[in-house]
Design an enzyme around this catalytic site. Structure first.
Site, mmCIF file in Angstrom:
data_model
loop_
_atom_site.group_PDB
_atom_site.id
_atom_site.type_symbol
_atom_site.label_atom_id
_atom_site.label_comp_id
_atom_site.label_asym_id
_atom_site.label_seq_id
_atom_site.Cartn_x
_atom_site.Cartn_y
_atom_site.Cartn_z
ATOM 1 N N GLU A 72 47.357 -0.031 15.204
ATOM 2 C CA GLU A 72 45.927 -0.019 14.993
ATOM 3 C C GLU A 72 45.376 1.037 15.844
ATOM 4 O O GLU A 72 46.227 1.570 16.820
ATOM 5 C CB GLU A 72 45.548 -1.336 16.026
ATOM 6 C CG GLU A 72 43.826 -1.225 16.141
ATOM 7 C CD GLU A 72 43.554 -2.267 17.176
ATOM 8 O OE1 GLU A 72 42.400 -2.901 17.099
ATOM 9 O OE2 GLU A 72 44.432 -2.597 18.020
ATOM 10 N N LYS A 104 32.977 -8.652 33.992
ATOM 11 C CA LYS A 104 33.648 -7.210 33.907
ATOM 12 C C LYS A 104 33.349 -6.360 32.728
ATOM 13 O O LYS A 104 34.276 -6.457 31.974
ATOM 14 C CB LYS A 104 35.066 -7.107 34.420
ATOM 15 C CG LYS A 104 35.672 -5.740 34.700
ATOM 16 C CD LYS A 104 37.032 -5.457 34.639
ATOM 17 C CE LYS A 104 37.337 -3.845 34.498
ATOM 18 N NZ LYS A 104 36.487 -3.199 33.343
ATOM 19 N N CYS A 118 36.561 -4.025 15.835
ATOM 20 C CA CYS A 118 37.518 -4.610 15.519
ATOM 21 C C CYS A 118 37.922 -5.010 13.941
ATOM 22 O O CYS A 118 39.163 -5.068 13.772
ATOM 23 C CB CYS A 118 37.663 -5.933 16.385
ATOM 24 S SG CYS A 118 37.141 -5.814 17.901
ATOM 25 N N VAL A 138 46.480 -6.224 26.449
ATOM 26 C CA VAL A 138 45.847 -6.737 27.622
ATOM 27 C C VAL A 138 45.665 -8.062 27.679
ATOM 28 O O VAL A 138 45.958 -8.871 28.711
ATOM 29 C CB VAL A 138 44.671 -6.032 27.917
ATOM 30 C CG1 VAL A 138 43.631 -6.653 29.140
ATOM 31 C CG2 VAL A 138 44.787 -4.366 28.229
ATOM 32 N N GLU A 180 39.228 -12.365 21.559
ATOM 33 C CA GLU A 180 39.286 -11.771 20.356
ATOM 34 C C GLU A 180 40.042 -10.285 20.556
ATOM 35 O O GLU A 180 39.400 -9.721 21.353
ATOM 36 C CB GLU A 180 37.854 -11.690 19.565
ATOM 37 C CG GLU A 180 37.988 -11.220 18.358
ATOM 38 C CD GLU A 180 37.551 -9.894 18.051
ATOM 39 O OE1 GLU A 180 38.372 -8.974 17.798
ATOM 40 O OE2 GLU A 180 36.183 -9.499 18.517
ATOM 41 N N GLY A 205 39.081 -7.339 23.553
ATOM 42 C CA GLY A 205 39.677 -6.172 23.953
ATOM 43 C C GLY A 205 41.135 -6.040 23.356
ATOM 44 O O GLY A 205 41.397 -6.521 22.249
ATOM 45 N N SER A 206 42.004 -5.239 23.876
ATOM 46 C CA SER A 206 43.068 -4.985 23.407
ATOM 47 C C SER A 206 44.253 -6.172 23.342
ATOM 48 O O SER A 206 44.168 -7.199 24.200
ATOM 49 C CB SER A 206 43.875 -3.748 24.003
ATOM 50 O OG SER A 206 44.523 -4.320 24.969
ATOM 51 N N THR A 207 44.991 -6.401 22.372
ATOM 52 C CA THR A 207 45.931 -7.436 22.314
ATOM 53 C C THR A 207 46.823 -7.202 23.391
ATOM 54 O O THR A 207 47.385 -8.529 24.013
ATOM 55 C CB THR A 207 46.843 -7.240 21.076
ATOM 56 O OG1 THR A 207 46.122 -7.512 20.002
ATOM 57 C CG2 THR A 207 47.946 -8.188 21.007
#
Length: 541
Positions: free
Chosen positions: A425, A212, A327, A269, A293, A265-267
């Protein structure tokens, strides 16, 4: 490997083309950009080697010209995701048994397709979809993805060669099986190379994948999939679905055959996905591998012995290349008072010299941020800094989304080392600087370590080896990739394996054999040549 011990081509990093004025690569990519920009493309789901059109579509628009359409993509329903899973499991029966050198050949071919006939197309797609300058597209979509594909093949062969000791009466060998079941790749908008590598590295090791991509990267993800198809990835090995991430993920993680998550992606999620996997753990046939990551609040700390020009360049490149949407981008800096006036003057001069606009104009250093949600968030933080007594914007601070999502590169200076933009962030072209007393270097190192939940990248700049050594020790757990006298961005596959710990992820180091080891399940085989015929040991006599 039944007919030989095969040596793969030695992996080398793909040279970065300059795209200097008058160069053939510049002319080719501009021509390709214009052709793609003025065309319409329809991106279907890709399941079992077939294009699947659902009729429910979303428009794709460049962030630097959000009223312009370059095409549309189809959205999956639950039954499409279920078909992708069942298709992958069926494909696994043959793919997992294919000799490793045949898998290697597919992805080595993919690397050469990107290096040659697809180079301009994948770079132009990344310029359009993600508003990257040609340099940022080249080092990402072309060079880094080529490097991932080449080095992963070499790492795979290195892994297979790691074998246990044997004796004259027993032969011990290890085979590195793919995971039992299927894997799930969730990829971000900001790096086309990451989007391609996450499913590809798992497939290379014999796994099958449901992929995805980010909704904001589908345009260039299609080019990646076109490359994989032409390279010979068999039907069903990598299946691509777009749409509602909650529905897709819930469907994937509900399957008893789910065996691994590869995520960037985001922490938040990632933690939610980990939680869902935990809640479903009793349903799975095996313990799923979880590799992620995520975010970063990446730092630069300068010592008073640092060269001011080098510090200023580390800030302007580290914070503002690709609009700070890496990132690893520098988003907080700690500068000693004695060199701050010089550094400040140089940073302001650099930022004021930036040109901003469409990546088609190759004199632009800054383009747009990815979408309106990102724009609005960044504008809010900039407005807050303008209002706060403990913050000052020394350059930048403007924004405009009338045509594209343009945020001016912005430098905030704060007197509060725990000011919100020192901790949170932002993922955009905003860096916050705290100026400290030269004598407080050791205490400032503690601040760096304690200020953020993240631990992805960081940099120290100094000429004093004592200062460098002190920072290296004090910041041991503050960054998975630590840079000395450099900006905290720009990891190269095979040279600087990438990943961080704490809230920045599982630190499984993309661009190294360590990551590939997560996608195999070793099996030890012991073969005894002369089997015992009596249970009695000598001690019984």
């Amino acid at each position: 490997m039944g007919k030989g011990f095969f040596n793969v081509p030695i992996a080398v990093n793909e040279p970065v083309k300059s795209y200097a004025a008058g160069s053939p690569e510049r002319e080719e990519v501009l021509e390709t950009y214009k052709e793609m920009y003025n065309s319409q493309v329809e991106v279907p789901l890709y399941i079992n080697g077939e294009d699947v059109r659902t009729g429910n579509t979303q428009t794709m628009s460049p962030p630097h010209d959000h009223q312009h359409s370059v095409g549309s993509y189809h959205l999956a329903e639950k039954h499409h995701v279920e078909k992708a899973i069942s298709t992958a499991l069926e494909a696994r029966k043959t793919w997992s048994q294919l000799p490793w050198e045949q898998r290697a050949g597919i992805f080595l071919k993919a690397a050469e397709l990107i290096a040659g006939p697809y180079r301009a197309k994948i770079n132009a797609a990344t310029m359009i979809a993600q508003s990257k300058t040609i340099h940022q597209a080249e080092i990402d979509a072309a060079c880094e993805l080529i490097d991932f594909l080449r080095f992963n093949v070499q790492f795979m062969s290195d892994i297979y060669m790691e074998q246990p000791e044997s004796t004259s009466d027993a032969w011990n060998r290890v085979e590195y099986r793919p995971l039992e079941g299927f894997t799930y790749a969730v990829t971000p908008f900001n790096f086309t190379a990451i989007a391609g590598n996450l499913p590809a590295c798992m497939a290379l090791m014999g796994n099958v994948v449901v992929w995805k991509p980010s909704d904001s990267q589908i345009y260039s993800a299609k080019v990646v999939m076109d490359v994989f198809k032409e390279a010979g990835v068999p039907d069903g090995v990598i299946n691509v679905v777009f749409g509602d991430p909650v529905m897709i993920t819930k469907t994937v993680l509900s399957s008893p055959d789910f065996s691994g998550l590869h995520f960037t992606g985001s922490t938040f999620v990632f933690k939610e996905l980990w939680k869902q996997i935990g809640e479903n753990i009793h349903n799975y046939k095996t313990y799923p591998r979880i590799v992620g990551e995520t975010g970063g609040k990446d730092f630069i700390i300068a010592h008073h012995t640092a060269v001011p020009q080098q510090v200023a360049t580390a800030i302007t490149r580290g914070a503002f290349e690709f609009q700070g949407q890496k990132c690893s981008a520098a988003s907080r800096a700690y500068i000693p008072k004695s060199i701050w006036p010089e550094v400040k003057e140089m940073v302001i001069k650099d930022v004021n010299s930036f040109k901003m606009g469409s990546p088609e104009d190759m004199s632009n250093f800054i383009t747009a941020v990815i979408h309106e949600g990102s724009f609005d968030k960044l504008a809010k933080y900039i407005d807050q800094a303008k209002a706060d007594d403990d913050a000052e914007i020394i350059v930048g601070g403007s924004y405009d989304k009338s045509k594209g999502y343009f945020i001016e590169p912005t430098v905030i200076v704060t007197t509060n080392p725990k000011y919100e933009t020192m901790c949170t962030e932002l993922f955009g072209p905003v860096i916050t600087i705290y100026v400290y007393n030269d004598s407080d270097y050791s205490e400032t190192l503690k601040l760096v370590d304690e200020t953020s939940e993240y631990a992805l990248t960081g940099a120290v700049l100094a000429t004093s080896r004592y200062a460098i050594d002190e920072a290296t020790k004090a910041l041991e757990n503050s960054a998975g990739n630590f840079y000395i006298n450099d900006k905290p961005t720009g990891a190269v596959v095979g040279q600087q394996p990438f990943g961080g710990a704490r809230a920045s992820g599982t630190n499984d180091k993309a661009g190294s054999a360590q990551n590939l080891l997560r996608w195999v399940s070793p099996r030890l085989i012991k073969e005894t040549f002369v089997s015992p015929t009596d249970y009695r040991y000598p001690f019984l006599g």
